[in-house]
Design a protein around this motif. Sequence first.
Motif, PDB file in Angstrom:
ATOM      1  N   GLY A 121       0.443   4.302  -2.424  1.00 53.45           N
ATOM      2  CA  GLY A 121       0.321   5.671  -1.948  1.00 53.45           C
ATOM      3  C   GLY A 121       1.236   6.628  -2.688  1.00 53.45           C
TER       4      GLY A 121
ATOM      5  N   GLN B 227      -5.159   1.276  -3.443  1.00 54.46           N
ATOM      6  CA  GLN B 227      -4.647   1.528  -2.094  1.00 54.46           C
ATOM      7  C   GLN B 227      -5.759   1.439  -1.059  1.00 54.46           C
ATOM      8  OE1 GLN B 227      -3.276   5.481  -1.096  1.00 54.46           O
ATOM      9  NE2 GLN B 227      -1.895   4.733   0.483  1.00 54.46           N
ATOM     10  N   ILE B 228      -6.937   1.965  -1.394  1.00 49.70           N
ATOM     11  CA  ILE B 228      -8.082   1.880  -0.478  1.00 49.70           C
ATOM     12  C   ILE B 228      -8.420   0.423  -0.195  1.00 49.70           C
ATOM     13  CG2 ILE B 228     -10.563   2.323  -0.276  1.00 49.70           C
ATOM     14  CD1 ILE B 228     -10.107   4.922  -1.832  1.00 49.70           C
TER      15      ILE B 228
ATOM     16  N   ASP C 171     -13.644   5.884   4.579  1.00 51.09           N
ATOM     17  CA  ASP C 171     -12.481   5.305   5.263  1.00 51.09           C
ATOM     18  C   ASP C 171     -12.903   4.564   6.524  1.00 51.09           C
ATOM     19  OD1 ASP C 171     -10.261   5.750   3.784  1.00 51.09           O
ATOM     20  OD2 ASP C 171      -9.367   7.238   5.098  1.00 51.09           O
TER      21      ASP C 171
ATOM     22  N   TYR D 204      -6.502   4.983   4.383  1.00 50.05           N
ATOM     23  CA  TYR D 204      -5.621   5.469   3.328  1.00 50.05           C
ATOM     24  C   TYR D 204      -5.420   6.976   3.422  1.00 50.05           C
ATOM     25  CZ  TYR D 204      -8.913   7.857   0.200  1.00 50.05           C
ATOM     26  OH  TYR D 204      -9.794   8.755  -0.347  1.00 50.05           O
ATOM     27  N   SER D 205      -6.460   7.734   3.757  1.00 50.82           N
ATOM     28  CA  SER D 205      -6.319   9.194   3.850  1.00 50.82           C
ATOM     29  C   SER D 205      -5.446   9.579   5.034  1.00 50.82           C
ATOM     30  CB  SER D 205      -7.691   9.865   3.960  1.00 50.82           C
ATOM     31  OG  SER D 205      -8.420   9.363   5.064  1.00 50.82           O
TER      32      SER D 205
ATOM     33  N   ILE E 189      -5.149  -1.085   2.023  1.00 52.14           N
ATOM     34  CA  ILE E 189      -4.907  -0.602   3.383  1.00 52.14           C
ATOM     35  C   ILE E 189      -6.182  -0.581   4.215  1.00 52.14           C
ATOM     36  CG2 ILE E 189      -5.173   1.861   2.831  1.00 52.14           C
ATOM     37  CD1 ILE E 189      -2.922   2.399   4.861  1.00 52.14           C
ATOM     38  N   ASN E 190      -7.319  -0.276   3.610  1.00 53.05           N
ATOM     39  CA  ASN E 190      -8.569  -0.217   4.381  1.00 53.05           C
ATOM     40  C   ASN E 190      -9.193  -1.598   4.555  1.00 53.05           C
ATOM     41  OD1 ASN E 190      -8.198   2.616   3.396  1.00 53.05           O
ATOM     42  ND2 ASN E 190     -10.110   2.934   4.478  1.00 53.05           N
TER      43      ASN E 190
ATOM     44  N   TRP F 229      -2.986   7.666   6.329  1.00 54.72           N
ATOM     45  CA  TRP F 229      -1.619   7.294   5.990  1.00 54.72           C
ATOM     46  C   TRP F 229      -0.985   8.323   5.051  1.00 54.72           C
ATOM     47  CZ3 TRP F 229       2.261   4.020   7.192  1.00 54.72           C
ATOM     48  CH2 TRP F 229       3.303   3.917   6.277  1.00 54.72           C
ATOM     49  N   ASN F 230      -1.704   8.684   3.984  1.00 56.55           N
ATOM     50  CA  ASN F 230      -1.158   9.625   3.012  1.00 56.55           C
ATOM     51  C   ASN F 230      -0.911  10.995   3.630  1.00 56.55           C
ATOM     52  OD1 ASN F 230      -1.220   7.667   1.010  1.00 56.55           O
ATOM     53  ND2 ASN F 230      -3.222   8.293   0.240  1.00 56.55           N
TER      54      ASN F 230
ATOM     55  N   GLN G  75       0.834  -1.205   0.000  1.00 54.88           N
ATOM     56  CA  GLN G  75       0.000   0.000   0.000  1.00 54.88           C
ATOM     57  C   GLN G  75       0.871   1.258   0.000  1.00 54.88           C
ATOM     58  OE1 GLN G  75      -0.811   2.587   2.282  1.00 54.88           O
ATOM     59  NE2 GLN G  75       0.818   2.039   3.722  1.00 54.88           N
TER      60      GLN G  75
ATOM     61  N   ARG H 182      -4.883   5.054  -6.194  1.00 52.90           N
ATOM     62  CA  ARG H 182      -5.658   5.413  -5.010  1.00 52.90           C
ATOM     63  C   ARG H 182      -6.761   4.386  -4.731  1.00 52.90           C
ATOM     64  NH1 ARG H 182      -1.871   8.269  -3.198  1.00 52.90           N
ATOM     65  NH2 ARG H 182      -1.707  10.449  -3.831  1.00 52.90           N
TER      66      ARG H 182
END
Length: 465
Positions: free
Chosen positions: A204, A219-220, A316, A231-232, A223-224, A234-235, A200, A216
């Motif tokens: 990112g 990644q969601i 999220d 994800y939001s 990681i989610n 982490w970024n 992830q 993106r």
Amino acid sequence: MLRRQQTQPEFHLILLRMAPQTGSTEKEAGPGSAYLQLFTWDEIRIQNGRGQGQEQWLVIDRKVYDVTKFSKRHPGGSRVMKHYAGQDATDAVVAFHNDKSLVKKYLKSLLIGELAPDQPSFESNKKKSLLEDFRELRCTIEKMGLLRPNSIFFFLIFLHLLVLDAASWLVVWYFGISFVPFVVGMAFFTTAQIQMGWFQHDLGHCSVLRKPKWNRILQIVVINVLKGLSYSWWNHLHNQHHAKPNCFRKDPDLNMHPLLFSLGKTLSKELGKKKKKFMPYNYQHKYFIFLAPLALVPFFQLSIFYFTIKRKKWLDLLLFVSFNIRVCLMYIPLMGFNNFMVYYWVSRYLESTWFIWVSQMNHIPMDIDYDKNKDWVSTQLHATCNVNQSFFNDWFTGHLNFQIEHHLFPTMPRHNYWKAAPLVKALCVKHGVEYKTKTLLEAFVDILNSLKDSGEHWLEAYLHG
């Protein structure tokens, strides 16, 4: 002093070739004004967003942009732009964004002026030479195709972490919860989770798929849904780290200072002189081993709830809550609630231990200080070091053993770091900049040595400062 605006060249040339402009005495204005004003560095530096009513200005390729309002809508987070307010952000913008046309579109409406002709693009000739050579290197790397991902490589990475995740459940389902399958299943779960973390991380940085939007979305999912984080969140944190690594109050990875650890010579002495003692820092090299990963587990779990609720990231929140529901439904029927709590939280602690040692081996032993407004290359090189390449080291660290190349080119796919490394090392040799490479064991030991040194600096200042 006013100038007429010339036609802007292609964005990648704007950002990578910063020769001072000496054209006509006036420039046509951008949207909303007739002319662009000329600014000095003294005028720009005060627009750093820190004082009440101060705006946030960035310099990119000698152009001045007001990002005060846009920073709140910036996809990478508002703090990333604030960290560069009043400074030159040219190389940071290039490093973070592969889609130059999209960046150019956003910047057009934010343009308010440019540096006056007598204002330098660089603070010294040495820096100018280093940055010019680095920008030429980046052009070379782009031409070599090192910023393009290999789909097969990342497909295999994704497949192997899914296999590990499935194996963690299948072992318990088939063999039961006697000691050996319980431990083996826990090892599979821990390994799957850390490898999801590395993957992830690639997503990112938009280094897996060609389009940022596709990165993106995946990644969601990773990681989610598969990992149970946000994800939001982490970024938001990780982009700040890359923007200003090892810069206190700008790099979130240093938030452990001074609550648990005293980091770096400068900060440790400052803490000691103020007679602050939240922990016995002179022993921090001893308690780091168990306390750092132990503190990280609840920090991650609590901060994602706080972040998503405060910022109203409801998707999220829904997705990482669904992860917890899913793993409960998968494992509790097989082993009961109490055994599952042991299985899950011990795995999280082991994952946290793995993560903290890998993520900090490249940073804690390096320079840690306040932001000195260094150029992009110097900032990244002074805050990072590498670990020797091997198949195990690459896999174990998610290729973060090439931390120097990763920080200089954050959107570069990890499978190309080793190709860029000799070119970066040659640049460092040419300009007399240290390019540190260690064994994995040396990197781990250096964490403890660095913490020990920082603790001693704190104690000396605390007793005699």
